[in-house]
Motif scaffolding. Sequence first.
Motif, PDB file in Angstrom:
ATOM      1  N   TYR A   1     -45.963  55.907  88.707  1.00 58.10           N
ATOM      2  CA  TYR A   1     -46.332  56.073  87.301  1.00 58.10           C
ATOM      3  C   TYR A   1     -47.420  55.045  86.999  1.00 58.10           C
ATOM      4  CZ  TYR A   1     -45.565  56.480  82.198  1.00 58.10           C
ATOM      5  OH  TYR A   1     -45.695  56.682  80.848  1.00 58.10           O
ATOM      6  N   THR A   2     -48.487  55.471  86.325  1.00 52.60           N
ATOM      7  CA  THR A   2     -49.632  54.578  86.117  1.00 52.60           C
ATOM      8  C   THR A   2     -49.819  54.239  84.640  1.00 52.60           C
ATOM      9  OG1 THR A   2     -51.107  56.518  86.075  1.00 52.60           O
ATOM     10  CG2 THR A   2     -50.829  55.370  88.175  1.00 52.60           C
ATOM     11  N   LEU A   3     -49.836  52.964  84.353  1.00 50.90           N
ATOM     12  CA  LEU A   3     -50.078  52.445  83.012  1.00 50.90           C
ATOM     13  C   LEU A   3     -51.398  51.681  83.014  1.00 50.90           C
ATOM     14  CD1 LEU A   3     -49.319  51.551  80.082  1.00 50.90           C
ATOM     15  CD2 LEU A   3     -48.050  49.650  81.119  1.00 50.90           C
ATOM     16  N   LEU A   4     -52.359  52.137  82.222  1.00 51.55           N
ATOM     17  CA  LEU A   4     -53.627  51.419  82.065  1.00 51.55           C
ATOM     18  C   LEU A   4     -53.441  50.385  80.956  1.00 51.55           C
ATOM     19  CD1 LEU A   4     -56.616  51.089  82.805  1.00 51.55           C
ATOM     20  CD2 LEU A   4     -57.143  52.896  81.147  1.00 51.55           C
ATOM     21  N   LYS A   5     -53.641  49.119  81.289  1.00 50.48           N
ATOM     22  CA  LYS A   5     -53.289  48.016  80.385  1.00 50.48           C
ATOM     23  C   LYS A   5     -54.469  47.043  80.248  1.00 50.48           C
ATOM     24  CE  LYS A   5     -49.566  44.510  80.117  1.00 50.48           C
ATOM     25  NZ  LYS A   5     -50.046  43.326  80.852  1.00 50.48           N
ATOM     26  N   PRO A   6     -55.525  47.439  79.540  1.00 46.40           N
ATOM     27  CA  PRO A   6     -56.700  46.563  79.383  1.00 46.40           C
ATOM     28  C   PRO A   6     -56.344  45.302  78.592  1.00 46.40           C
ATOM     29  CG  PRO A   6     -57.198  48.839  78.785  1.00 46.40           C
ATOM     30  CD  PRO A   6     -55.726  48.730  78.870  1.00 46.40           C
ATOM     31  N   GLN A   7     -56.916  44.176  78.988  1.00 46.08           N
ATOM     32  CA  GLN A   7     -56.610  42.908  78.340  1.00 46.08           C
ATOM     33  C   GLN A   7     -57.871  42.093  78.085  1.00 46.08           C
ATOM     34  OE1 GLN A   7     -52.224  42.454  80.512  1.00 46.08           O
ATOM     35  NE2 GLN A   7     -53.437  40.622  80.123  1.00 46.08           N
ATOM     36  N   ILE A   8     -57.734  41.139  77.165  1.00 44.07           N
ATOM     37  CA  ILE A   8     -58.833  40.237  76.834  1.00 44.07           C
ATOM     38  C   ILE A   8     -58.503  38.831  77.318  1.00 44.07           C
ATOM     39  CG2 ILE A   8     -60.086  39.118  74.957  1.00 44.07           C
ATOM     40  CD1 ILE A   8     -59.988  41.589  73.362  1.00 44.07           C
ATOM     41  N   TYR A   9     -59.410  38.270  78.085  1.00 41.54           N
ATOM     42  CA  TYR A   9     -59.307  36.855  78.453  1.00 41.54           C
ATOM     43  C   TYR A   9     -60.036  36.057  77.383  1.00 41.54           C
ATOM     44  CZ  TYR A   9     -60.151  32.413  80.752  1.00 41.54           C
ATOM     45  OH  TYR A   9     -60.218  31.076  81.034  1.00 41.54           O
ATOM     46  N   VAL A  10     -59.354  35.078  76.826  1.00 42.56           N
ATOM     47  CA  VAL A  10     -59.926  34.274  75.739  1.00 42.56           C
ATOM     48  C   VAL A  10     -60.143  32.855  76.257  1.00 42.56           C
ATOM     49  CG1 VAL A  10     -59.653  33.479  73.379  1.00 42.56           C
ATOM     50  CG2 VAL A  10     -58.711  35.697  74.055  1.00 42.56           C
ATOM     51  N   GLY A  11     -61.394  32.466  76.396  1.00 42.49           N
ATOM     52  CA  GLY A  11     -61.707  31.141  76.904  1.00 42.49           C
ATOM     53  C   GLY A  11     -61.136  30.043  76.024  1.00 42.49           C
ATOM     54  N   GLY A  12     -60.340  29.154  76.614  1.00 41.63           N
ATOM     55  CA  GLY A  12     -59.762  28.037  75.870  1.00 41.63           C
ATOM     56  C   GLY A  12     -58.625  28.409  74.957  1.00 41.63           C
ATOM     57  N   SER A  13     -58.201  29.664  74.959  1.00 41.71           N
ATOM     58  CA  SER A  13     -57.113  30.085  74.067  1.00 41.71           C
ATOM     59  C   SER A  13     -56.428  31.296  74.701  1.00 41.71           C
ATOM     60  CB  SER A  13     -57.668  30.421  72.670  1.00 41.71           C
ATOM     61  OG  SER A  13     -56.623  30.724  71.765  1.00 41.71           O
ATOM     62  N   TRP A  14     -55.935  32.185  73.849  1.00 37.76           N
ATOM     63  CA  TRP A  14     -55.311  33.420  74.310  1.00 37.76           C
ATOM     64  C   TRP A  14     -55.434  34.445  73.188  1.00 37.76           C
ATOM     65  CZ3 TRP A  14     -50.005  34.978  72.747  1.00 37.76           C
ATOM     66  CH2 TRP A  14     -49.519  34.195  71.688  1.00 37.76           C
ATOM     67  N   PRO A  15     -55.162  35.739  73.451  1.00 35.99           N
ATOM     68  CA  PRO A  15     -55.359  36.740  72.395  1.00 35.99           C
ATOM     69  C   PRO A  15     -54.602  36.421  71.113  1.00 35.99           C
ATOM     70  CG  PRO A  15     -55.065  37.826  74.502  1.00 35.99           C
ATOM     71  CD  PRO A  15     -54.804  36.366  74.743  1.00 35.99           C
TER      72      PRO A  15
END
Length: 771
Positions: A539-553
């Motif tokens: 089963y495939t889940l596409l899970k795009p994420q953001i890398y936040v420099g010096g922090s997090w989302p």
Amino acid sequence: MKKKYFLVALFVVVGIVGFAGVEYFPVAENNAISTTLDSVVTRRDLRRSFFDKREILVVYGAKDEALQEQYKNILHELSLLDVTRSRRSAKVKYISAEEVTEESLNNSIVFLVGAVEENSLIKKYMSDTPFQVLDSEIKIGERQVPNNNSILGVCFYPSPTDPKIPFSFLTGTDAQEVFMVFAEKVAERGLSFYRQNLEYEVYENNERLVMGDFNADWGIEGSTFFNFATGTRVLLDTDDFKFIDHQKAIKADDVAQWEANVTATKAKVVNFVKGKNTPKITYNFYTCTEEKGLMTGNTDHSTFDTITNSVHTIVNKIYTNNNIGRDNALLLHHLIGESAKDIITYGLPIYFTDTWQMRGYKYWAARLVESENTFTISELLDNSFMDMESSLIRDCMAGAFTDFLIKTWGKDTYLKRYKNLSLSEREEKSLETKWQHYLRELPKAHPKKKTEKKKLPYLKGFNFAHEGYSIYNGYGSQKATESLLKQKNMGSNAMAIVPYTGINDINTPTPLHFSDNAGSENDDAVVHAVSMARDMGMYTLLKPQIYVGGSWPGGIDMPTDAQWDKFHDYYYRWIRHYAFLAEIHEMDALCIGVEFTKATLSQPDAWREMIKKTRALYSGQLTYAANWGAEFEQIEFWDDLDFIGLNSYYPLSKKDNPTDEELRLQFDTVKTKIKKVYDQFKKPIVFTEIGFRSVDTPWKNPHAEADDTINEEAQSRSYEVIFEGIKDEPWCQGILWWKFPSYIEYRGEHNNAFTPNNKLAEETVRDWFTK
């Protein structure tokens, strides 16, 4: 036990996905390297030296005076360029091999270029490397490849004058061939001309045929040695076309049909523009993403090169009946050139394809219309605006817009206005009304094909992490398939694939970049990995994420409502790209966001709207991966989604040495919080992330950065507690551990990373996943 499963997986992957005819060595060579090289020198040392200096001294050598002038001219132009913000950009100085001083060589990052017999420094420097360039062959460690006017490029090797300073070189036995390859690198990459996909590469007729990386001792690393010098054959050579097949990408029996197809398409294009003479096109066919990427430096499904007048296309079941029109773009480049409006340049090649992304651009444009994801004419004609957009959505709309203009104006007027399309305010307003009518008619003419949404199984798997940023160890690689096979062997039936973008300012909305570099988690690499997982029954889940420099989302916090609106606009334009990609390639589920704690809790209506528009575009299951604690427990829009995603890093104990019973009791407390959410929304809950590092006390603060300890047993204990705790819980619909790497050698044998790969926790996972 661990080794046995690894060998089984390795045997299977070589048998299933190994390149036919490609030389592949899984064992590193321990070549004898000169004792002048300090064994502690690392790639990081060399990169640090480069970033400190950001200046390259190009030392060229040529006996022919005309060739000397050519070097001087191209290097003079290069030296005038200003260093850009890119860390790979460097100021260029240059000098001939006869004029350079010992002091300059000792204190500079040197790039040597020229034939091996015409640049006296190349033999001297190369003697401390595992390479030799001879008239008949090029020696690479213990291996030899034929020298057919071949060119050897080496990037960032420890300098014999100071091992902590890198040097690079480009050489061969034909002086003119060396210059041509150098000139092409400069034309293509400017101040980053020195860069390569792999650390050494051998070129023949402008194609990379042999390539690889070094091992830790700066010898030849066998597991990353690729030799494509064999397995290439010419299947067709006429006045109009040449077909070059790499590693049996197409069958000889299919050549006639391929020729008929490209001949018919060419005739359509040429007749439309009333063209005459077009140069011969060379078609190169490749078996997979990795092969094309290694040989061309580009992993896209299909690309064209105006310099060599060639098209490079991947031919496999992933792209069956999928023509995105790159050969048409090459033809049109020669016939009528480019338009001042990018959307026109992109659109006309697609107009001539009936199978753009399998079902055609009109079918997919109809889906964009239904989900309110189209553009106005003003937006389409704004090059800067379209530069920020998804190339997938842009190209689809470009094809539709071209079809609209040709139907509205007629072919002759369209071609007359092709080069410099400009609309008066009155004309644009009138045309916009017609454009909107054209769009409304598309869903009627191209209705959506009914597909049954896949039932959510009990998920057992991992977040599949793109840990490798080379073509050969990222999502599109053979190593990634090997990693997926190992996960399958451990009992996995699911995987979450995680393409990233990045931002550095958590208080200012900015457009989000789409991954498109060859070694990154680009679309074609993602599609390749998803296809491999699907073939394994996952089963495939596409899970795009953001890398936040010096922090997090969760740290993203806009100061005003207007800026929040702008942030969500930029974010939606990014996430809808992945929704469209997932729809085209029939991925099972899409995660619409990950850990935007402040955004989701303070702006729930914006997320409801994004979910609504995404659901209109994407047919699969939708989820959101909430951060543990307040976000997961307080989100209002869980009822708009198909299942609830929890990134669970709840601490399990404050103690250094808790008992298993104490860990289980604390997880019971966590489960009470989870069940409360379940009871409110009655939606299945999946651990979209949960994980523990292999450190002494991973239960204290599971998401924290690692300390200096390594403790596999503590990690395994934590896994055991979670598995026992979720067993038979009615609210739990599965678990996707954080994380499993895209190549199984990641971080070596002993590390304190999150992955359970090759650790005690691997057996824990296998025991539970195979029950």
